[in-house]
Design an enzyme around this catalytic site. Structure first.
Site, PDB file in Angstrom:
ATOM      1  N   TYR A 147       0.827  -1.220   0.000  1.00  0.00           N
ATOM      2  CA  TYR A 147       0.000   0.000   0.000  1.00  0.00           C
ATOM      3  C   TYR A 147       0.852   1.257   0.000  1.00  0.00           C
ATOM      4  CZ  TYR A 147      -4.112  -2.822   0.110  1.00  0.00           C
ATOM      5  OH  TYR A 147      -5.082  -3.715  -0.264  1.00  0.00           O
TER       6      TYR A 147
ATOM      7  N   ASN B 107     -12.651   2.420  -6.346  1.00  0.00           N
ATOM      8  CA  ASN B 107     -11.230   2.772  -6.383  1.00  0.00           C
ATOM      9  C   ASN B 107     -10.793   3.416  -5.077  1.00  0.00           C
ATOM     10  OD1 ASN B 107     -11.399   1.881  -9.012  1.00  0.00           O
ATOM     11  ND2 ASN B 107     -11.612   3.941  -9.867  1.00  0.00           N
TER      12      ASN B 107
ATOM     13  N   ASP C  72      -7.952   5.310  -5.103  1.00  0.00           N
ATOM     14  CA  ASP C  72      -7.121   6.466  -5.454  1.00  0.00           C
ATOM     15  C   ASP C  72      -7.917   7.742  -5.213  1.00  0.00           C
ATOM     16  OD1 ASP C  72      -7.918   5.426  -8.745  1.00  0.00           O
ATOM     17  OD2 ASP C  72      -8.658   7.296  -7.870  1.00  0.00           O
TER      18      ASP C  72
ATOM     19  N   HIS D  43     -14.692   1.046  -1.054  1.00  0.00           N
ATOM     20  CA  HIS D  43     -13.604   0.133  -0.676  1.00  0.00           C
ATOM     21  C   HIS D  43     -12.481   0.844   0.058  1.00  0.00           C
ATOM     22  CE1 HIS D  43     -14.895  -2.808  -4.096  1.00  0.00           C
ATOM     23  NE2 HIS D  43     -15.659  -2.913  -3.024  1.00  0.00           N
TER      24      HIS D  43
ATOM     25  N   THR E  38     -15.502  -1.091 -14.748  1.00  0.00           N
ATOM     26  CA  THR E  38     -15.411  -2.173 -13.763  1.00  0.00           C
ATOM     27  C   THR E  38     -15.769  -3.502 -14.423  1.00  0.00           C
ATOM     28  OG1 THR E  38     -16.195  -2.992 -11.619  1.00  0.00           O
ATOM     29  CG2 THR E  38     -17.756  -1.675 -12.904  1.00  0.00           C
TER      30      THR E  38
ATOM     31  N   ALA F 158     -12.524   4.858 -21.297  1.00  0.00           N
ATOM     32  CA  ALA F 158     -13.359   5.773 -20.506  1.00  0.00           C
ATOM     33  C   ALA F 158     -13.144   7.226 -20.925  1.00  0.00           C
ATOM     34  CB  ALA F 158     -13.046   5.601 -19.022  1.00  0.00           C
TER      35      ALA F 158
HETATM   36  C1  BV8 Z   1     -17.923  -8.614   1.277  1.00  0.00           C
HETATM   37  C2  BV8 Z   1      -9.686  -2.643  -2.003  1.00  0.00           C
HETATM   38  C3  BV8 Z   1     -19.193  -9.568   2.943  1.00  0.00           C
HETATM   39  C4  BV8 Z   1      -8.379  -3.323  -2.046  1.00  0.00           C
HETATM   40  C5  BV8 Z   1     -11.142  -4.196  -3.060  1.00  0.00           C
HETATM   41  C6  BV8 Z   1     -21.115 -12.678  -3.204  1.00  0.00           C
HETATM   42  C7  BV8 Z   1     -21.694 -11.709  -2.395  1.00  0.00           C
HETATM   43  C8  BV8 Z   1     -20.916 -10.957  -1.499  1.00  0.00           C
HETATM   44  C9  BV8 Z   1     -19.544 -11.171  -1.422  1.00  0.00           C
HETATM   45  C10 BV8 Z   1     -18.980 -12.135  -2.214  1.00  0.00           C
HETATM   46  C11 BV8 Z   1     -19.750 -12.872  -3.092  1.00  0.00           C
HETATM   47  N1  BV8 Z   1     -18.922 -13.736  -3.737  1.00  0.00           N
HETATM   48  C12 BV8 Z   1     -17.655 -13.543  -3.296  1.00  0.00           C
HETATM   49  C13 BV8 Z   1     -17.661 -12.598  -2.357  1.00  0.00           C
HETATM   50  C14 BV8 Z   1     -16.479 -12.124  -1.639  1.00  0.00           C
HETATM   51  C15 BV8 Z   1     -15.769 -10.992  -2.348  1.00  0.00           C
HETATM   52  C16 BV8 Z   1     -15.851 -11.043  -3.832  1.00  0.00           C
HETATM   53  O1  BV8 Z   1     -16.683 -10.377  -4.448  1.00  0.00           O
HETATM   54  N2  BV8 Z   1     -14.941 -11.807  -4.435  1.00  0.00           N
HETATM   55  C17 BV8 Z   1     -14.893 -11.869  -5.886  1.00  0.00           C
HETATM   56  C18 BV8 Z   1     -13.427 -11.884  -6.327  1.00  0.00           C
HETATM   57  C19 BV8 Z   1     -15.629 -13.127  -6.318  1.00  0.00           C
HETATM   58  N3  BV8 Z   1     -16.305  -9.715  -1.893  1.00  0.00           N
HETATM   59  C20 BV8 Z   1     -15.832  -9.205  -0.745  1.00  0.00           C
HETATM   60  O2  BV8 Z   1     -15.035  -9.778  -0.031  1.00  0.00           O
HETATM   61  C21 BV8 Z   1     -16.375  -7.847  -0.329  1.00  0.00           C
HETATM   62  N4  BV8 Z   1     -16.840  -7.937   1.010  1.00  0.00           N
HETATM   63  O3  BV8 Z   1     -18.609  -9.131   0.467  1.00  0.00           O
HETATM   64  O4  BV8 Z   1     -18.156  -8.692   2.603  1.00  0.00           O
HETATM   65  C22 BV8 Z   1     -19.461  -9.387   4.357  1.00  0.00           C
HETATM   66  C23 BV8 Z   1     -20.746  -9.607   4.786  1.00  0.00           C
HETATM   67  C24 BV8 Z   1     -21.015  -9.430   6.117  1.00  0.00           C
HETATM   68  C25 BV8 Z   1     -20.008  -9.058   6.995  1.00  0.00           C
HETATM   69  C26 BV8 Z   1     -18.717  -8.846   6.539  1.00  0.00           C
HETATM   70  C27 BV8 Z   1     -18.429  -9.011   5.210  1.00  0.00           C
HETATM   71  C28 BV8 Z   1     -15.286  -6.778  -0.283  1.00  0.00           C
HETATM   72  C29 BV8 Z   1     -14.728  -6.541  -1.635  1.00  0.00           C
HETATM   73  C30 BV8 Z   1     -13.763  -5.353  -1.557  1.00  0.00           C
HETATM   74  C31 BV8 Z   1     -12.350  -5.858  -1.749  1.00  0.00           C
HETATM   75  N5  BV8 Z   1     -11.455  -4.710  -1.913  1.00  0.00           N
HETATM   76  N6  BV8 Z   1     -10.394  -3.114  -3.145  1.00  0.00           N
HETATM   77  C32 BV8 Z   1      -7.408  -2.464  -2.772  1.00  0.00           C
HETATM   78  O5  BV8 Z   1      -7.804  -1.737  -3.728  1.00  0.00           O
HETATM   79  O6  BV8 Z   1      -6.239  -2.553  -2.398  1.00  0.00           O
HETATM   80  S1  BV8 Z   1     -11.768  -4.847  -4.470  1.00  0.00           S
HETATM   81  C33 BV8 Z   1     -10.865  -4.392  -5.820  1.00  0.00           C
HETATM   82  O7  BV8 Z   1     -11.568  -4.963  -6.945  1.00  0.00           O
HETATM   83  C34 BV8 Z   1     -10.814  -2.916  -6.134  1.00  0.00           C
HETATM   84  O8  BV8 Z   1     -11.574  -2.106  -5.292  1.00  0.00           O
HETATM   85  C35 BV8 Z   1     -11.415  -2.882  -7.536  1.00  0.00           C
HETATM   86  O9  BV8 Z   1     -12.013  -1.708  -7.863  1.00  0.00           O
HETATM   87  C36 BV8 Z   1     -12.404  -3.950  -7.389  1.00  0.00           C
HETATM   88  C37 BV8 Z   1     -13.133  -4.424  -8.590  1.00  0.00           C
HETATM   89  O10 BV8 Z   1     -12.258  -4.498  -9.653  1.00  0.00           O
HETATM   90  P1  BV8 Z   1     -12.497  -3.453 -10.862  1.00  0.00           P
HETATM   91  O11 BV8 Z   1     -12.514  -2.080 -10.313  1.00  0.00           O
HETATM   92  O12 BV8 Z   1     -13.695  -3.892 -11.617  1.00  0.00           O
HETATM   93  O13 BV8 Z   1     -11.176  -3.634 -11.667  1.00  0.00           O
HETATM   94  P2  BV8 Z   1     -10.855  -4.801 -12.688  1.00  0.00           P
HETATM   95  O14 BV8 Z   1      -9.394  -4.790 -12.962  1.00  0.00           O
HETATM   96  O15 BV8 Z   1     -11.487  -6.076 -12.197  1.00  0.00           O
HETATM   97  O16 BV8 Z   1     -11.645  -4.376 -13.997  1.00  0.00           O
HETATM   98  C38 BV8 Z   1     -11.268  -3.215 -14.676  1.00  0.00           C
HETATM   99  C39 BV8 Z   1     -12.275  -3.052 -15.797  1.00  0.00           C
HETATM  100  O17 BV8 Z   1     -11.970  -1.841 -16.469  1.00  0.00           O
HETATM  101  C40 BV8 Z   1     -12.218  -4.168 -16.819  1.00  0.00           C
HETATM  102  O18 BV8 Z   1     -13.536  -4.556 -17.152  1.00  0.00           O
HETATM  103  C41 BV8 Z   1     -11.537  -3.524 -18.017  1.00  0.00           C
HETATM  104  O19 BV8 Z   1     -12.055  -4.011 -19.247  1.00  0.00           O
HETATM  105  C42 BV8 Z   1     -11.934  -2.079 -17.840  1.00  0.00           C
HETATM  106  N7  BV8 Z   1     -10.970  -1.121 -18.387  1.00  0.00           N
HETATM  107  C43 BV8 Z   1      -9.624  -1.242 -18.456  1.00  0.00           C
HETATM  108  N8  BV8 Z   1      -9.107  -0.119 -19.035  1.00  0.00           N
HETATM  109  C44 BV8 Z   1     -10.148   0.715 -19.297  1.00  0.00           C
HETATM  110  C45 BV8 Z   1     -11.332   0.085 -18.888  1.00  0.00           C
HETATM  111  N9  BV8 Z   1     -12.541   0.649 -19.039  1.00  0.00           N
HETATM  112  C46 BV8 Z   1     -12.583   1.876 -19.590  1.00  0.00           C
HETATM  113  N10 BV8 Z   1     -11.486   2.550 -20.002  1.00  0.00           N
HETATM  114  C47 BV8 Z   1     -10.261   2.001 -19.874  1.00  0.00           C
HETATM  115  N11 BV8 Z   1      -9.174   2.680 -20.298  1.00  0.00           N
END
Ligand code: BV8
Length: 232
Positions: free
Chosen positions: A60, A95, A97, A112, A180, A223
């Site tokens: 971080y 995000n 940032d 987040h 996203t 974007a």
């Molecule tokens: C929780 C901080 C429950 C870290 C992050 C079902 C229901 C609920 C939860 C779950 C579930 N199934 C699984 C879970 C657990 C988990 C989860 O979702 N896992 C996934 C992997 C399956 N979820 C959690 O753990 C969440 N908590 O559910 O708690 C709970 C209930 C009761 C009590 C307690 C707890 C917490 C999730 C948060 C994790 N922290 N970030 C850090 O940043 O250091 S998540 C992390 O991923 C970032 O925040 C990021 O933003 C986020 C999502 O990713 P994206 O932003 O979408 O980024 P990605 O690279 O994936 O995609 C980028 C996109 O942009 C792409 O589509 C690409 O094509 C596009 N792109 C690229 N370039 C461009 C563009 N678009 C436009 N222009 C461009 N130039």
């Protein structure tokens, strides 16, 4: 698209790492699942922090320092520009940032957490943090050492301000998701809440996300151009 004038519309915008990609910040899933050469489970879970706080602080600290080398892009600026045109405008970002703030966005929720904040696990005080954190860092409120962590929501932790976000989703006329992959919940489920509330739903992304089929409209491209095209 509804015929409502912007001034009567309630809009919720969700952004992800893709909106910051053209500012030079790496996304999460573009480089074969590695994130700055780390597997997510190694650095973005409470267990990882308990197991190896130095590794997680280092991860971080590097990302926090990188913020001084990047700036908002046209997509961030466009969202800030249009905010006052709507009856209500809520920007929810996944995000950590500070590019939306630096672009001028006002009504903003970091669901987040934020790189530029820290939290004490003992006294729970959240405060601004620009410099590096370590296990030697001392809390300025309770004066304990080794109790400070990034104010970031890790996997398995509850995202912030979910009640406010859900209320806005249930009341909005328009939901726009930008940059996203729709893989992380609960954010990935927001489009379904918006659809059930009768809102118009739009995806602006480089390519179809995992939730693409849930959106009434989608426009694909970087974007910095699709956001301006859609909101002009
Ligand atoms: C929780 C901080 C429950 C870290 C992050 C079902 C229901 C609920 C939860 C779950 C579930 N199934 C699984 C879970 C657990 C988990 C989860 O979702 N896992 C996934 C992997 C399956 N979820 C959690 O753990 C969440 N908590 O559910 O708690 C709970 C209930 C009761 C009590 C307690 C707890 C917490 C999730 C948060 C994790 N922290 N970030 C850090 O940043 O250091 S998540 C992390 O991923 C970032 O925040 C990021 O933003 C986020 C999502 O990713 P994206 O932003 O979408 O980024 P990605 O690279 O994936 O995609 C980028 C996109 O942009 C792409 O589509 C690409 O094509 C596009 N792109 C690229 N370039 C461009 C563009 N678009 C436009 N222009 C461009 N130039």
């Amino acid at each position: 698209m509804t015929s409502m004038k912007k001034a009567e519309q309630k809009i919720v915008v969700l952004t992800g790492a893709g909106i910051s990609a053209e500012s030079g910040l790496s996304t999460f899933r573009d480089n074969n699942g590695l994130w700055e050469n780390h597997r997510v489970e190694e650095v973005a879970t409470p267990e990882a922090f308990d197991r190896n706080p130095d590794l997680v602080h280092g991860f971080y600290n590097r990302r926090r320092q990188a913020l001084s080398e990047v700036k908002p892009n046209a997509a961030h600026l466009k969202l800030a520009e249009i905010e006052p045109l709507y009856q209500s405008f809520l920007l929810v970002t996944q995000n950590v940032d500070d590019l939306h703030e630096r672009a001028g966005s006002q009504n903003l929720i970091h669901m987040h957490g934020e790189l530029l904040k820290k939290r004490c696990v003992l006294c729970h005080q959240v405060s601004h943090q620009r410099n590096d954190l370590s296990v030697e860092s001392i809390c300025q409120y309770c004066h304990q050492q080794g109790t400070l962590r990034p104010h970031i929501v890790w996997f398995g932790e509850m995202p912030l301000l979910m009640n406010e976000i859900m209320l806005a989703l249930m009341q909005c006329d328009l939901f726009v998701s930008i940059g996203t992959s729709g893989t992380v919940y609960p954010a990935a489920g927001f489009v379904e809440v918006a659809n059930q509330s009768g809102a118009h739903t739009v995806e602006l992304n480089l390519e179809a996300s995992e939730q693409a089929s849930q959106f009434k409209e989608s426009f694909h491209g970087p974007a910095s151009s699709v956001v301006g095209d859609y909101f002009n």
